[in-house]
Design a protein around this motif. Structure first.
Motif, PDB file in Angstrom:
ATOM      1  N   UNK A  46     116.918 130.453  47.000  1.00 41.20           N
ATOM      2  CA  UNK A  46     115.967 129.602  47.163  1.00 41.20           C
ATOM      3  C   UNK A  46     115.710 129.195  48.498  1.00 41.20           C
ATOM      4  N   UNK A  47     117.486 128.107  48.951  1.00 39.99           N
ATOM      5  CA  UNK A  47     117.730 128.048  50.080  1.00 39.99           C
ATOM      6  C   UNK A  47     117.551 129.441  51.630  1.00 39.99           C
TER       7      UNK A  47
ATOM      8  N   UNK B  50     107.719 122.784  65.736  1.00 43.12           N
ATOM      9  CA  UNK B  50     108.128 124.314  65.483  1.00 43.12           C
ATOM     10  C   UNK B  50     108.985 123.870  64.146  1.00 43.12           C
ATOM     11  N   UNK B  51     109.264 124.174  63.092  1.00 50.09           N
ATOM     12  CA  UNK B  51     110.070 123.524  62.783  1.00 50.09           C
ATOM     13  C   UNK B  51     111.046 124.967  62.348  1.00 50.09           C
ATOM     14  N   UNK B  52     112.085 123.399  62.141  1.00 56.01           N
ATOM     15  CA  UNK B  52     114.020 124.546  62.140  1.00 56.01           C
ATOM     16  C   UNK B  52     113.985 123.823  60.390  1.00 56.01           C
ATOM     17  N   UNK B  53     114.446 125.034  59.582  1.00 58.41           N
ATOM     18  CA  UNK B  53     114.598 125.206  58.444  1.00 58.41           C
ATOM     19  C   UNK B  53     116.261 125.957  58.791  1.00 58.41           C
ATOM     20  N   UNK B  54     116.979 125.151  58.545  1.00 60.55           N
ATOM     21  CA  UNK B  54     118.719 125.649  58.688  1.00 60.55           C
ATOM     22  C   UNK B  54     118.710 124.583  57.584  1.00 60.55           C
TER      23      UNK B  54
ATOM     24  N   UNK C  46     109.422 113.679  61.440  1.00 59.25           N
ATOM     25  CA  UNK C  46     109.473 114.974  61.799  1.00 59.25           C
ATOM     26  C   UNK C  46     110.566 116.025  61.331  1.00 59.25           C
ATOM     27  N   UNK C  47     111.511 114.806  60.084  1.00 56.92           N
ATOM     28  CA  UNK C  47     112.120 116.082  59.683  1.00 56.92           C
ATOM     29  C   UNK C  47     111.898 115.403  58.465  1.00 56.92           C
ATOM     30  N   UNK C  48     112.829 115.766  57.077  1.00 57.10           N
ATOM     31  CA  UNK C  48     112.361 116.209  55.768  1.00 57.10           C
ATOM     32  C   UNK C  48     114.004 117.005  55.557  1.00 57.10           C
ATOM     33  N   UNK C  49     114.770 116.278  54.142  1.00 60.79           N
ATOM     34  CA  UNK C  49     115.198 117.585  53.755  1.00 60.79           C
ATOM     35  C   UNK C  49     115.242 118.017  52.419  1.00 60.79           C
ATOM     36  N   UNK C  50     115.541 119.453  51.816  1.00 55.98           N
ATOM     37  CA  UNK C  50     114.685 119.027  50.810  1.00 55.98           C
ATOM     38  C   UNK C  50     115.762 119.797  49.284  1.00 55.98           C
ATOM     39  N   UNK C  51     116.050 119.730  48.548  1.00 57.67           N
ATOM     40  CA  UNK C  51     116.901 120.548  47.450  1.00 57.67           C
ATOM     41  C   UNK C  51     116.301 121.496  47.105  1.00 57.67           C
ATOM     42  N   UNK C  52     117.147 122.673  47.090  1.00 59.05           N
ATOM     43  CA  UNK C  52     116.774 123.957  46.108  1.00 59.05           C
ATOM     44  C   UNK C  52     117.375 123.872  45.081  1.00 59.05           C
ATOM     45  N   UNK C  53     117.344 124.945  43.825  1.00 56.54           N
ATOM     46  CA  UNK C  53     118.392 125.072  42.652  1.00 56.54           C
ATOM     47  C   UNK C  53     118.429 125.881  42.399  1.00 56.54           C
TER      48      UNK C  53
END
Length: 150
Positions: free
Chosen positions: A19-20, A35-39, A8-15
């Motif tokens: 985008x963040x 529910x998605x937490x995007x921080x 239920x979690x992921x880390x995403x790298x943005x350029x």
């Protein structure tokens, strides 16, 4: 987990920082009913050693002076450590200033020191690499876990 279920979690790298900011707007939206937490993630410690690069791919007979000659134009060198790893000879080149690291990384995949050298920022040894995981409670103690999961 071992049954290949999502935790239920992921880390995403943005350029880009933009985008963040766009991704943070998705905070609170629902994905598959959750529910998605995007921080923005804040690092707890530095990811790289700020003044050190890791080098491999050079000839086994390379001497410290040779490494200093190749990386010297990038900036003043504080220390060179030569050794042997799983993929052959390797070195850590520590500079006196952080600003020397970027020009040193630009030497990646260049023909130097008797081979094609690979240069990357040095990642510090993590404390957790030497920790042993606790035994799993859902399998017998000597069960072949890799065969079960596959």
């Amino acid at each position: 987990d071992y049954l290949k279920r999502s935790k239920g979690y992921a880390y995403v790298d943005f350029k880009t920082a933009e985008a963040v900011q766009e991704a943070e707007k998705l905070d609170g939206t629902h994905i598959h009913g959750r529910a998605c937490k995007a921080k923005q993630s804040k690092p707890t410690q530095t990811l790289y050693e700020p003044r050190t690069v890791f080098v491999r791919g050079f000839a086994a007979d390379t001497k410290e002076e040779d490494v200093r000659q190749v990386f010297g134009p990038c900036g003043k060198i504080a220390d060179v450590r030569l050794g042997t790893g799983k993929k052959g000879p390797q070195a850590y080149v520590e500079f006196q200033e952080e600003s020397a690291v970027e020009p040193a990384v630009q030497l990646d995949e260049k023909q130097e020191l008797g081979g094609t050298i690979f240069v990357a920022r040095s990642i510090p040894m993590k404390d957790h690499r030497h920790q042993v995981a606790a035994p799993r409670k859902d399998l017998p103690r000597n069960a072949p876990q890799q065969a079960i999961v596959a």
